[in-house]
Design an enzyme around this catalytic site. Structure first.
Site, PDB file in Angstrom:
ATOM      1  N   ASP A   1      -5.002 -23.195  -8.320  1.00 45.70           N
ATOM      2  CA  ASP A   1      -6.128 -23.857  -9.007  1.00 45.70           C
ATOM      3  C   ASP A   1      -7.166 -22.847  -9.482  1.00 45.70           C
ATOM      4  OD1 ASP A   1      -6.294 -23.577  -6.136  1.00 45.70           O
ATOM      5  OD2 ASP A   1      -8.234 -24.617  -6.196  1.00 45.70           O
ATOM      6  N   SER A  34      26.758  14.860   8.514  1.00 45.65           N
ATOM      7  CA  SER A  34      26.350  14.345   9.840  1.00 45.65           C
ATOM      8  C   SER A  34      25.193  15.142  10.438  1.00 45.65           C
ATOM      9  CB  SER A  34      27.549  14.299  10.801  1.00 45.65           C
ATOM     10  OG  SER A  34      28.285  15.498  10.791  1.00 45.65           O
TER      11      SER A  34
END
Lengths: 653, 305
Positions: A177, A564
């Site tokens: 609104d 890794s």
């Protein structure tokens, strides 16, 4: 004002109540139950929205309304209009401050469902409250002020809701609104949010333009003020979204045992809340962790009014029970089973482990003390657990990973933890009941943390492996070799793949059965779904570890070439393997040499900043401390390195 | 796929809570006030542990001013459930003859708040079930299901233990160390008034007949319609009890509990009235009005259930 719905509650009392109460009660006997959480800051109108939901569903009585009216005039923030927020701001202290400070639960119902709303504050220091409220929720309503759009706190709330495993997110763009119900404003906020949601892995969300104050799109949609909106109203959405509890019925049966029911020597029952799946008399079950099996003889309930809630049987037994029900089971055989055990489908039981990686949310002013013993409660198991130094802390505003030595109040981090004995678990993503835990301080007895298990860092306790006649010994024996994993680790461009290739060729010439798992190749197939975040890298390595382990079971010598970079993950894989079968080979090529080679042009991209999380540049490489073999490509040729490695792993049998 | 109804979910949750307490507390007790919420709580306890009787006693903190119908049902229900019934009456209040007519708020404080603390200390209970619901009152909405109390029975609303998933922390300092911390447990936290009524009907749970309308002797005092339940009720000069068809939405001490005029003589008629009425449940209780909106929270901090 045509769009002002506040004067007319949309959920007016059902005329059936006055006309035929028994018919009404019959209708309302079988509602479902949805739990949700509302997230937003004070300014987003969260309390107003909840007040509105209570008001519209006739959950406010006249006397409460009268006190609301007088309070609204006295301390309200909405002028002469009703300040719905006052309905839900409970405790005295916070009424004075005008803010909500803890988790509060509210209730309302529509014709289709009963709702339990967890109301939690949006202040940064209250992460713990939101996580608490979200832990039992099926859905989260993320409130955004239409004038402000997606803010840091919107991201934080969404991240936390996602972290805690809420699958249904609603983006409620509130205060429409105040922006004249402007469609473009709404669309822009939704687009902003979508970009962010995708970034953190949120699979989908439902966006609804609302006004909690005026009532637009709360009970019916589209509101006359938003003719352009073609989705459901908030209530309609809440009434139809899938309930997690129902979804859990599709998974394998699990019931953590709470209490052994033994009124006399002739009866021995096991009581608990079914965490997932369904169970019937005659089903084969396995008690974990012992692994003993039996058959369900009966599902016992108190005899009573037939067809009543909880399926109270006329004769005191049920034909079937499902996830979400509290039951008592009896077995056909006398097997050991006590509090903390999990009764599970015999063919698909959960595993037990004593080392895990987990996300931990810290909830105490006293920071986490790595290495100190806490009580860990998971399902009905309580054990002593120690948490290692966190791998990293997550900045909940930016989702960045930060280095951390501990976790303070409201901090979230990822850490390894160990329990003094194995506990039965499932990853949190699969099961909130068997993957979520709390940590309790042993001195103060306070709940200081909560966590979600990712995975076990150990080879699973073999409580229920399928016994196989031809085992790894036989496989290896036939190949006349001892299985091994040659784990090559090192920077990108260090020469891992090249050397691994050369080693495999030499082994092949020696009539050895080998297989080379290469990082790039695995990422094109098995791990196609993984990216390069730290979590994905860990998962990448875990999967490679699992594949390598299966191959060693098949008797192969496995060569792997992966950067890794983290010690913890290499250790995780090492612990998956039989003793002595994991051989860590550090290809020790200095960064400047690897970067100078830059075979794939990746270093250049990383330096330019177009490639993130690149090992050695903006992501760390943790050098092995005790690698079995160390080679380098500065002093050695590829040929020399390969020969050296082969010589070190002899004899092969 | 069997989608559980809201009553099935609530029942399962309450039973789960009770079993956790039975497994983790060393000396639990169930507070039994004989009202409809207590009736549901007791019924759930019987279901939770069937075929065993619930592994804890019932405790009634008596004020000597309850309705006669309540005393009758209390004794019968304990026997049906096969549970030990403990009745505690504050000896000091008994000696001083504390009553709701002459002593105002002191009556509730001494009989109920102090009486409860005395009873818990006397028997050494470390966990006490109560039938409070979060929808009853605003400060209840924030209370945990396992609500920790200090050795002096205090509740600190700002320092509550976070409660995640269905993992309840029942750890506390044993008696002797900190003098006996305890936990109040609210297995009906997530039930609403309508849920309670629906469940009573579905399960055929016996409740005090005062919940159903019948002609009863009444007088009007301070806006409340009170029932003259025994000869101790002091009538004003010229005051005559009037027979009215009344029922009670909530039951406590009869001189403090307001009735509503009603013709609802069956359970479904009561629910019908409840759904059509527009006043909240505790309006009939004098206790909440003492100190404005924060009254109950203050009472709870002092040890009231």
């Amino acid at each position: 004002m045509t769009h002002d719905a506040s004067s007319e509650p949309a959920y007016r009392t059902d005329s059936l109540i006055a006309e035929d109460i028994d018919a009404y009660l019959e209708q309302h006997q079988n509602k479902g139950l949805l739990r949700f959480i509302t997230c937003g800051s004070v300014d987003d109108g969260k309390s107003t929205l909840i007040g509105r939901l209570l008001y519209d569903s006739k959950m406010i009585f006249e006397d409460q309304l009268a006190s609301l009216e007088s309070d609204s005039k006295r301390v309200g923030t909405q002028g002469q209009e009703l300040d719905f927020a006052l309905l839900v701001d409970g405790l005295a202290a916070e009424r004075e401050q005008g803010i909500t400070i803890d988790v509060a639960y509210r209730f309302f119902a529509t014709e289709k469902r009963k709702f339990i709303v967890a109301d939690t504050p949006g202040h940064e220091q209250y992460t713990r409250n939101m996580v608490t409220g979200a832990s039992t929720a099926d859905l989260a309503v993320i409130l955004v002020d239409a004038r402000k759009g997606v803010l840091v706190q919107t991201r934080r709330h969404s991240y936390l809701a996602h972290l805690i495993g809420i699958r249904h997110l609603v983006l409620a763009v509130n205060k429409m609104d105040l922006v004249d119900y402007d469609r473009e404003t709404f669309d822009r906020i939704v687009a902003d949010y979508r970009a962010f949601a995708e970034e953190i892995g949120i699979e989908g969300f439902t966006a609804i333009p609302i006004s909690g104050f005026k009532g637009d799109n709360i009970t019916a949609a589209p509101s006359p003020s938003t003719p352009w909106y073609d989705g459901p109203s908030l209530i309609e959405h809440l009434e139809t979204v899938e309930i997690a509890n129902t979804a859990a019925q599709a998974r394998a049966f699990r019931m953590p045992v709470q209490w052994v029911n033994r009124p006399n020597l002739d009866f021995r029952g096991f009581s608990g809340l079914i965490a997932s799946g369904t169970v019937k008399p005659g089903d084969m079950v396995r008690v974990v962790p012992s692994g003993k099996t039996s058959t369900i003889r009966s599902i016992v309930v108190m005899p009573g009014k037939a067809g009543a809630a909880g399926g109270t049987g006329g004769d005191g037994e049920l034909d079937e029970a499902v996830a979400g029900q509290s039951v008592t089971l009896t077995f056909a055989d006398e097997i050991d089973c006590s509090r903390g055990d999990v009764i599970a489908a015999a063919g698909d039981p959960p595993q037990a482990s004593d080392q895990f990686e987990a996300t931990i949310v810290w909830m105490s002013d006293d920071a986490l003390k790595p290495g100190r013993g806490y009580w860990l409660k998971l399902a009905t198991q309580t054990v002593t657990a120690t948490v290692q130094e966190p791998k990293y802390e997550i900045n909940v505003n930016t989702m960045e990973h930060l280095a951390a030595k501990t976790l303070g109040l409201n901090a979230i981090g990822v850490a390894e933890l160990r329990t003094e004995r194995p506990i039965v678990f499932e990853p949190y993503v699969d099961s909130r009941a068997l993957g979520g835990f709390i940590l309790i301080d042993k001195m103060t007895n306070a709940t200081v943390g909560a966590g979600m298990l990712h995975f076990s860092l150990r080879r699973a306790e073999n409580v229920h492996w399928q016994p196989v006649t031809i085992g790894r010994e036989e496989h290896a024996g036939l190949k006349n070799q001892r299985p091994r994993v040659l784990w090559f680790t090192g920077l990108s461009g260090s020469g891992k793949s090249t050397i691994a290739n050369a080693v495999e060729q030499k082994l092949n010439l020696m009539n050895r059965h080998t297989f080379l798992l290469d990082g790039d190749n695995v990422r094109h197939g098995l791990n196609r779904d993984l990216g390069f975040t730290e979590a994905d890298r860990i998962e990448n390595i875990r999967r490679v570890g699992e594949v390598a382990r299966l191959m060693t079971d098949a008797g192969l010598i496995v060569l792997t070439a992966f950067i890794s970079p983290f010690r913890a993950e290499r250790r995780m894989v090492r612990e998956m393997m039989e003793d002595g079968e994991f051989i860590e080979i550090f290809v020790d090529t200095p960064l400047d040499v690897a970067e100078a080679r830059d075979v794939k042009g990746l270093y250049k991209k990383a330096r330019e900043g177009t490639l993130k999380n690149f090992t050695g540049i903006d992501s760390p490489y943790e050098e092995p401390e005790n690698a079995e073999i160390r080679v380098n490509t500065v002093d050695m040729t590829v040929e020399e390195a390969a020969d050296y490695i082969v010589s070190r792993i002899l004899p092969l049998k | 796929m069997h989608s559980l109804t809201h009553l099935e979910r609530l029942e399962a949750e309450s039973i789960h809570i009770m079993r956790e307490v039975a497994a983790e507390a060393s000396r639990p007790v169930m507070l039994y006030s004989v009202g409809k919420d207590s009736a549901v709580m007791l019924h759930l306890a019987r279901k939770a542990f069937y075929p065993s009787p619930p592994p804890f006693p019932l405790l009634h903190v008596d004020t000597t001013w309850k309705f006669r119908d309540m005393y009758a049902l209390r004794d019968r229900m304990a026997e049906t459930a096969g549970m030990e019934l403990l009745v505690w009456r504050n000896p000091e209040a008994l000696e001083r003859g504390i009553n709701p007519f002459d002593h105002g708020p002191l009556h509730t404080d001494m009989w109920k708040t102090q009486g409860l603390k005395q009873a818990l200390d006397h028997y050494g209970f470390d966990a006490a079930f109560g039938g409070a619901r979060r929808d009853e009152e605003k400060s209840r909405a924030k209370e945990r299901i396992f609500s920790f109390r200090t050795a002096s029975h205090g509740w600190d609303p700002k320092n509550q233990r976070p409660e995640l998933w269905n993992l309840y922390n029942a750890k506390k300092a044993p008696r002797g160390q900190n003098g006996g911390e305890s936990i109040r447990v609210f297995p009906l936290s997530n039930w609403t008034e309508l849920d309670i009524w629906q469940y009573i009907m579905a399960e055929g749970i016996e409740i005090v007949p005062l919940y159903l309308a019948a002609p009863r002797p009444t007088v009007e005092r301070g806006g409340l319609l009170l029932m003259v339940d025994d000869e101790r009720f002091p009538l004003e000069p010229g005051e005559e009890p009037v027979m009215r068809s009344i029922r009670f939405r909530t039951l406590g001490c009869y001189p403090l509990t307001g009735a509503v005029e009603s013709e609802a003589s069956t359970l479904s008629e009561v629910v019908q009235e409840m759904l059509l009425t527009t006043t909240s449940e505790r309006q009939g209780r004098a206790i909440d009005k003492d100190e404005g909106g924060a009254g109950m929270e203050k009472k709870k901090q002092e040890g009231y259930f």
